[in-house]
Each structure stands twice: as C-alpha cells, then as structure tokens.
Design a protein around this motif. Structure first.
Motif, PDB file in Angstrom:
ATOM      1  N   VAL A 161     -15.685  -6.095  25.845  1.00  0.00           N
ATOM      2  CA  VAL A 161     -15.279  -4.975  25.870  1.00  0.00           C
ATOM      3  C   VAL A 161     -14.326  -4.923  27.011  1.00  0.00           C
ATOM      4  CG1 VAL A 161     -16.309  -2.704  26.689  1.00  0.00           C
ATOM      5  CG2 VAL A 161     -17.465  -4.008  24.878  1.00  0.00           C
ATOM      6  N   ILE A 162     -14.645  -5.439  28.222  1.00  0.00           N
ATOM      7  CA  ILE A 162     -13.803  -5.450  29.274  1.00  0.00           C
ATOM      8  C   ILE A 162     -12.448  -6.322  29.213  1.00  0.00           C
ATOM      9  CG2 ILE A 162     -15.663  -5.032  30.651  1.00  0.00           C
ATOM     10  CD1 ILE A 162     -15.374  -7.831  32.019  1.00  0.00           C
ATOM     11  N   GLY A 163     -12.379  -7.378  28.175  1.00  0.00           N
ATOM     12  CA  GLY A 163     -11.109  -7.832  27.838  1.00  0.00           C
ATOM     13  C   GLY A 163     -11.206  -9.192  28.498  1.00  0.00           C
ATOM     14  N   GLY A 164     -12.422  -9.615  29.060  1.00  0.00           N
ATOM     15  CA  GLY A 164     -12.343 -10.870  29.643  1.00  0.00           C
ATOM     16  C   GLY A 164     -13.092 -12.020  28.688  1.00  0.00           C
ATOM     17  N   LYS A 165     -13.809 -13.024  29.454  1.00  0.00           N
ATOM     18  CA  LYS A 165     -14.243 -14.040  28.487  1.00  0.00           C
ATOM     19  C   LYS A 165     -15.650 -14.347  29.169  1.00  0.00           C
ATOM     20  CE  LYS A 165     -10.390 -15.385  26.920  1.00  0.00           C
ATOM     21  NZ  LYS A 165     -10.084 -15.277  25.103  1.00  0.00           N
ATOM     22  N   ALA A 224     -26.218  -8.195  24.942  1.00  0.00           N
ATOM     23  CA  ALA A 224     -25.127  -7.438  24.753  1.00  0.00           C
ATOM     24  C   ALA A 224     -24.416  -7.778  26.362  1.00  0.00           C
ATOM     25  CB  ALA A 224     -25.531  -6.197  24.813  1.00  0.00           C
ATOM     26  N   TRP A 225     -25.224  -8.017  27.410  1.00  0.00           N
ATOM     27  CA  TRP A 225     -24.414  -8.362  28.677  1.00  0.00           C
ATOM     28  C   TRP A 225     -23.748  -9.546  28.626  1.00  0.00           C
ATOM     29  CZ3 TRP A 225     -28.856  -7.377  32.738  1.00  0.00           C
ATOM     30  CH2 TRP A 225     -29.369  -6.141  32.603  1.00  0.00           C
ATOM     31  N   TYR A 226     -24.154 -10.789  28.019  1.00  0.00           N
ATOM     32  CA  TYR A 226     -23.477 -11.861  27.954  1.00  0.00           C
ATOM     33  C   TYR A 226     -22.458 -11.996  26.968  1.00  0.00           C
ATOM     34  CZ  TYR A 226     -26.622 -14.775  31.011  1.00  0.00           C
ATOM     35  OH  TYR A 226     -27.425 -15.261  31.789  1.00  0.00           O
ATOM     36  N   VAL A 227     -22.484 -11.599  25.718  1.00  0.00           N
ATOM     37  CA  VAL A 227     -21.879 -11.745  24.763  1.00  0.00           C
ATOM     38  C   VAL A 227     -20.807 -10.484  24.482  1.00  0.00           C
ATOM     39  CG1 VAL A 227     -21.632 -12.494  22.375  1.00  0.00           C
ATOM     40  CG2 VAL A 227     -23.456 -13.379  23.760  1.00  0.00           C
ATOM     41  N   VAL A 228     -21.174  -9.454  24.490  1.00  0.00           N
ATOM     42  CA  VAL A 228     -20.409  -8.073  24.108  1.00  0.00           C
ATOM     43  C   VAL A 228     -19.637  -7.688  25.433  1.00  0.00           C
ATOM     44  CG1 VAL A 228     -20.469  -5.882  23.265  1.00  0.00           C
ATOM     45  CG2 VAL A 228     -22.084  -7.561  22.278  1.00  0.00           C
ATOM     46  N   ILE A 229     -20.346  -7.332  26.527  1.00  0.00           N
ATOM     47  CA  ILE A 229     -19.489  -6.739  27.505  1.00  0.00           C
ATOM     48  C   ILE A 229     -18.178  -7.660  27.972  1.00  0.00           C
ATOM     49  CG2 ILE A 229     -19.790  -6.208  30.136  1.00  0.00           C
ATOM     50  CD1 ILE A 229     -21.314  -4.258  27.866  1.00  0.00           C
ATOM     51  N   PRO A 230     -18.209  -8.932  27.952  1.00  0.00           N
ATOM     52  CA  PRO A 230     -17.030  -9.616  28.306  1.00  0.00           C
ATOM     53  C   PRO A 230     -15.823  -9.327  27.344  1.00  0.00           C
ATOM     54  CG  PRO A 230     -18.790 -11.158  28.336  1.00  0.00           C
ATOM     55  CD  PRO A 230     -19.396 -10.004  27.753  1.00  0.00           C
ATOM     56  N   ALA A 284     -19.589 -12.777  37.910  1.00  0.00           N
ATOM     57  CA  ALA A 284     -18.371 -13.645  37.869  1.00  0.00           C
ATOM     58  C   ALA A 284     -17.245 -13.167  36.791  1.00  0.00           C
ATOM     59  CB  ALA A 284     -18.905 -15.052  37.443  1.00  0.00           C
ATOM     60  N   THR A 285     -18.069 -12.925  35.413  1.00  0.00           N
ATOM     61  CA  THR A 285     -17.000 -12.250  34.522  1.00  0.00           C
ATOM     62  C   THR A 285     -16.264 -11.154  34.784  1.00  0.00           C
ATOM     63  OG1 THR A 285     -18.628 -13.233  32.885  1.00  0.00           O
ATOM     64  CG2 THR A 285     -17.186 -11.296  32.112  1.00  0.00           C
ATOM     65  N   PHE A 286     -17.071 -10.229  35.459  1.00  0.00           N
ATOM     66  CA  PHE A 286     -16.363  -9.046  35.963  1.00  0.00           C
ATOM     67  C   PHE A 286     -15.281  -9.162  36.761  1.00  0.00           C
ATOM     68  CE2 PHE A 286     -20.714  -6.591  35.294  1.00  0.00           C
ATOM     69  CZ  PHE A 286     -20.397  -6.667  34.001  1.00  0.00           C
ATOM     70  N   GLU A 288     -15.552 -14.398  23.707  1.00  0.00           N
ATOM     71  CA  GLU A 288     -15.217 -15.758  23.670  1.00  0.00           C
ATOM     72  C   GLU A 288     -15.498 -16.609  24.771  1.00  0.00           C
ATOM     73  OE1 GLU A 288     -11.164 -16.281  22.262  1.00  0.00           O
ATOM     74  OE2 GLU A 288     -11.607 -15.050  20.276  1.00  0.00           O
ATOM     75  N   VAL A 289     -15.880 -17.616  24.807  1.00  0.00           N
ATOM     76  CA  VAL A 289     -16.188 -18.448  25.997  1.00  0.00           C
ATOM     77  C   VAL A 289     -14.821 -18.793  26.738  1.00  0.00           C
ATOM     78  CG1 VAL A 289     -17.188 -20.699  26.996  1.00  0.00           C
ATOM     79  CG2 VAL A 289     -18.223 -19.428  24.823  1.00  0.00           C
ATOM     80  N   ASP A 290     -14.857 -18.652  28.107  1.00  0.00           N
ATOM     81  CA  ASP A 290     -13.759 -19.074  28.808  1.00  0.00           C
ATOM     82  C   ASP A 290     -13.407 -20.773  28.577  1.00  0.00           C
ATOM     83  OD1 ASP A 290     -12.477 -20.214  31.438  1.00  0.00           O
ATOM     84  OD2 ASP A 290     -12.327 -18.141  31.746  1.00  0.00           O
ATOM     85  N   LYS A 291     -12.224 -21.038  28.493  1.00  0.00           N
ATOM     86  CA  LYS A 291     -11.528 -22.276  28.077  1.00  0.00           C
ATOM     87  C   LYS A 291     -12.034 -23.308  29.235  1.00  0.00           C
ATOM     88  CE  LYS A 291      -6.984 -21.561  30.258  1.00  0.00           C
ATOM     89  NZ  LYS A 291      -7.195 -20.781  31.104  1.00  0.00           N
ATOM     90  N   ASP A 292     -12.314 -22.804  30.505  1.00  0.00           N
ATOM     91  CA  ASP A 292     -12.621 -23.689  31.475  1.00  0.00           C
ATOM     92  C   ASP A 292     -14.034 -24.007  31.477  1.00  0.00           C
ATOM     93  OD1 ASP A 292      -9.802 -24.244  32.333  1.00  0.00           O
ATOM     94  OD2 ASP A 292     -10.026 -22.425  33.406  1.00  0.00           O
TER      95      ASP A 292
END
Length: 550
Positions: free
Chosen positions: A245-249, A237-243, A309-311, A499-503
């Motif tokens: 939920v917060i609108g990040g990657k 959940a931390w790795y895949v769902v939370i990003p 880093a995601t946050f 989704e994974v960050d494009k970079d």
C-alpha cells in the motif's frame, strides 16, 4: 506459481468470502448497539426497557463482537488470502468451506437465540457455575466445529500448493494463514472439551455438577490463544499488505515467518496467567506460565521493528530527511494505510497493559477490575478492529468488483480518528477507574451501596460519552460497508500483496517444517498443563470420588 500472476480472487471464492463478511458486519451492528446500551446503563442515567437485563446485553455484546464478528471476518479474510496467493480453491475445498460456514451460522443463530431469550446470560466467557441452556452450548460447539471445516479447506489448499511447487517457499500470506489456523485448531480443542465433557452434559442434566476449576482452566487454555487468533490476521495485513500500500517492500520474509511460529508456540501454554488469583493451581505452575506469557513480547517487538523499518525505508526513498523526516512522507491520505496504522499505534499502550495483566504482583492491583475491560478494548476493539476495517476498505470492493471512492476513503479516515477519540475517552476512563478498584462487569444498578455507586459515576459517564462516539464510528463503518457492497462505482480494486526486499536474506527451510514446530508446541503444552490439570482433577469432585490421575 508467482504471487504476481494471481491478481484477483476467483468469483466463486469471492462469494464464499462475502458470505462471511455479511454475517460479520451484521454482528458488528448488533454488538455495537448492545455496547452503546451497556455504557448508558452503566452511567446510571438509563434503564433498559421490557425487563431486558444488563448482563443479558453484556453477553450479546461480548459474543457478537468477540466471537461472531471476529471469527467470521477472520475466516473470510483468510479464505481470500489463500485464494489470492495460492490459487483458486478446488470444488471440494470450496464445498468444505461452505459446509463449515453454514454449520457456524446455525450455531450462531442457536446461541444468539438463547441469549436473547435470557437463557444464556453467562458473560461471554460462559464460566461455570453460571449455567446456560443446552442449546447455547450446542450452538457454540457448532461454531467451533464449523470453523474446523473452514480452516481444513485452507490447509488443504496450502498442502496442494506445496505438492505442486516442491522445494519452493510457500506464499507468505498463505503460510501465515496456516500458522493461525493451526493455532486455532489446537486452542479450540480446550473449549470443545469444556463444552462437550462438562457444560453440555451438565446443562442437559446428565451430570449433577461440574469441576469449576477444570472448566475455567480449559476455557483459558483456549481463551488466551483467542486473543492471538484475533491479532494474527492484523499482523498478516501489517506484514504483507501495508508494504504494498505504501509502495515499499516486505522487510524480511524470514522474520515474518519466524514471528508467526513464535506466536504459535507461545500463545497456547499461557492461559493460567488469567487464573493467578485462583486456588487449585500451585504458584510454581503459575510462574511457569507467566514466563511463557512474556515470551510473546519477542515476536511483538520483532513485528514492531520490521514494520517501522519498512516505513522508514519507504519514507527515505520518497525523500524524507533527518531523524523523523521519513514519517511525513507516508501516505496519510490513504485509508488503507492510515486506519491500520492508528491500530498499530494503539497496540503500544495495549501491549504495556498486557504486561501488567500478566505480571503476578501487578495483576493483584487490577484483577477483576474494569481495567481489564479497558485493556480488551484497546487490543481487540482498537488494534484488531481498526486493522480489520482497513482490510475491509480494499477487500470488500475487490470482491464485489467496485472501488473505494475518494469520498468513502475520506469517511474511512474520519471514522478511524472518531474511533481513536472515543476509545481514548472510554478505555481511559476504564483504566483509571480500574486502578481505583472499580469492579469489572458492573452497572449502577448492581451496586448494593448507593454511596459506592456514586463514587464511580464520573468514570461511568465518561465511558458513556466515549461509547457514544464509538457507536458513531460503527455507523460510519456500516455506511462504508453498504456502499462498497452495493453502491460504489464498478471497477477493479487491488488486493495488495507486498514483495520481499531484494536484499532480504534467504528464508530457512526449517521454518516450513511443520513436524518440528508441532512437536515443540505439543511439548510446551504438556509441560505447562499436564501437572496442573492432574492436580486440579485430584483435588476436585472427580478426585473425591476416587478418580486419581496423580
């Protein structure tokens, strides 16, 4: 097949997942009530009615929450994750999962019945020479075997996806499910061997005695990996769902997969660090497993780096300035984020306590004290449980076709802070009393000396206060669960997949080469356990009968 095209879990798969959730939350209610009774008895201000024993209540609490709730919730969540990211289960895969579910439920009823009849008061870890009724052990066997059916169905879906999408990286969430399922299968071989070869024949009277050292070693071969079986779904959940939920990657697909591989490799050959004070195992092999234990710090720190880093990246996208300005931009009003985040924060002191537990010298200070109980309540009962609650707040309405209303969202946040407050009091009192030498698994009535009992009363009252607040938190969770199952407004709740960050860098294909990682895992297990187990057998009852392995 792209993850974004799979927006909903199929209704047939949803029914399967919800069956697991009903059992899980029923176990939460029972286990939570037993925990409340436990801290009341420990305070010296309450006696159990109808000749119910303190250790009977303790066993129900441990089994219902540590085994039944976690196993059913995890397997249900993993089924939903695979269905959502790799596609609907085939009829055969779904039937296999249902067979596993019913076998597990039968085993749960068998074991719970024996505990309630006071025929299996064996303190959750079911150590010999404490002996339970054979039906209890057979029930445990059914739970393990049933779980194998369920995870085999998950793995079959993964294999099907790989076959249909040759050359592509599998969906990250499904990959994580496979890693955790593989770890569970390899680890449960230990407890299956303990029960089938030692405890079950012993309880049936087929053998006169068991090798206690072997049973404990086989249990902890499983027992420490059990901690990561609890933890890794939270990491999913931390790795895949939370990003999402917060609108990040997702910061890095590669880092996420590598962390799960490292947990797979270093979660099993480390169980002897729970046996540092026991005879029959040489100091060298204890040292080897302590070193291997500390290796799991690496993927834990990788996860902390990736999440923050995601946050930070998302917070700065939203306009956060300065060193910590991004922190205020996170969606603190969204229970899907806030509840798991409190669990993440709890893992900082919980992880520090784990380092102390695994350190040979420092372990001598707290071994078999209530410090260890306090540590478990920070890890599984806070980090893991709050993350599971956060998952439930979007997963249950997604499966039932309802929505998390603003009122339930607010109650969920109140519940998380209630839980954190109660756990700070209860676990804090346990840690402090443990440092002073208060024994583990004890109550006011179990002390032989009244003066000694009085010494721990202030800490036990604090535990009762904290435990009462925690039970209030369980009531809040059950209210939300019932609402999301049957009373919340109809609607579409998102199953958030990041989704994974494009970079982010390209994911190395070796991370999906399971032949390599299974070979390394087997090698590590053989290095860590082959000689110690042979030494134990040679020095134990079997060795005295002329059966030598070394």
């Amino acid at each position: 097949m792209n993850n974004s095209t799979l927006l909903r879990v199929d209704k047939r798969d949803a029914r399967l997942v919800m069956a697991h959730m009903y059992v899980a939350f029923a176990a939460l209610a029972i286990g939570g009530l037993m925990g409340l009774l436990q801290v009341f008895v420990r305070s010296g201000r309450f006696e159990l009615p109808a000749n119910i024993g303190y250790y009977q209540v303790l066993t129900v609490h441990g089994v219902m929450l540590g085994l039944v709730f976690t196993t059913f919730f995890i397997l249900g969540f993993q089924a939903a994750a695979v269905s959502r990211t790799s596609g609907t289960f085939t009829a055969k895969q779904r039937l296999t999962s249902w067979i596993g579910f019913w076998i597990m439920l039968l085993g749960t009823v068998m074991s719970a019945t024996m505990i309630l009849l006071n025929e299996a008061t064996v303190l959750y870890t079911f150590y010999a020479p404490l002996q339970a009724h054979w039906i209890f052990y057979l029930g445990l066997t059914f739970i393990v075997v049933g779980s194998w059916f369920v995870i085999f169905a998950h793995m079959a879906k993964y294999a099907q996806w790989r076959k249909e999408n040759k050359g592509e990286s599998s969906p990250l969430l499904t990959y994580m499910v496979v890693a955790n399922s593989l770890m569970w299968f390899v680890a449960t071989l230990g407890v299956a061997a303990e029960v089938l070869l030692q405890l079950l024949p012993w309880s049936l009277g087929f053998i006169e005695r068991v090798d206690v050292a072997i049973t404990r070693t086989l249990f902890w071969y499983f027992g420490h990996a059990l901690v990561y079986f609890w933890l890794l779904p939270a990491y999913m959940a931390w790795y895949v769902v939370i990003p999402k939920v917060i609108g990040g990657k997702i910061f890095s697909d590669s880092l996420a997969r590598l962390s799960f591989i490292l947990f797979l490799l270093f979660s099993i050959p480390v169980g002897i660090h729970h046996q540092l004070t026991e005879p029959g195992i040489t100091e060298f092999w204890k040292f080897v497993q302590v070193v291997l234990t500390f290796m799991v710090i690496i993927p834990s720190l990788m996860t902390a780096f990736s999440m923050f880093a995601t946050f930070e990246l998302r917070g700065r996208e939203l306009g956060g300035k300065g060193l910590f300005g991004w922190f205020h931009k996170l969606p603190w009003g969204d229970a899907r984020f806030t509840v798991p985040f409190i669990g993440m924060a709890a893992f900082i002191p919980a992880g520090a306590g784990g380092i102390i537990n695994a350190s040979h010298q420092m372990n001598q200070v707290i071994h078999n004290t209530i410090w260890v109980t306090g540590h478990f309540h920070l890890t599984v009962a806070t980090t893991v449980l709050l993350t599971f609650f956060g998952i439930a707040y979007w997963l249950i309405p997604h499966l039932t076709g309802r929505v998390l209303t603003p009122q339930m969202n607010k109650l969920a946040i109140i519940q998380a802070f209630t839980w954190a407050f109660g756990m700070t009091i209860m676990s804090g009192a346990m840690h402090w009393a443990g440092l002073l030498g208060a024994p583990r698994r004890s109550s006011y009535s179990t002390y032989g000396d009244a003066a000694q009992a009085m010494e721990w009363i202030p800490y036990q009252i604090a535990q009762a206060v904290g435990g009462t607040i925690l039970f209030l938190g369980i009531i809040f969770v059950l209210i939300i669960f019932v609402n999301l199952c049957w009373f919340a407004p109809k609607g579409d709740e998102e199953f958030p997949i990041g989704e994974v960050d494009k970079d982010a860098e390209q994911t190395p294909k070796i991370l999906e080469n399971w032949k390599v990682w299974i070979t390394v895992l087997v090698a590590l297990i053989l290095v860590a356990y082959a000689v110690p187990i042979m030494d134990i057998i040679n020095g134990g009852p079997l060795g005295s009968k002329g059966f030598k392995l070394w």
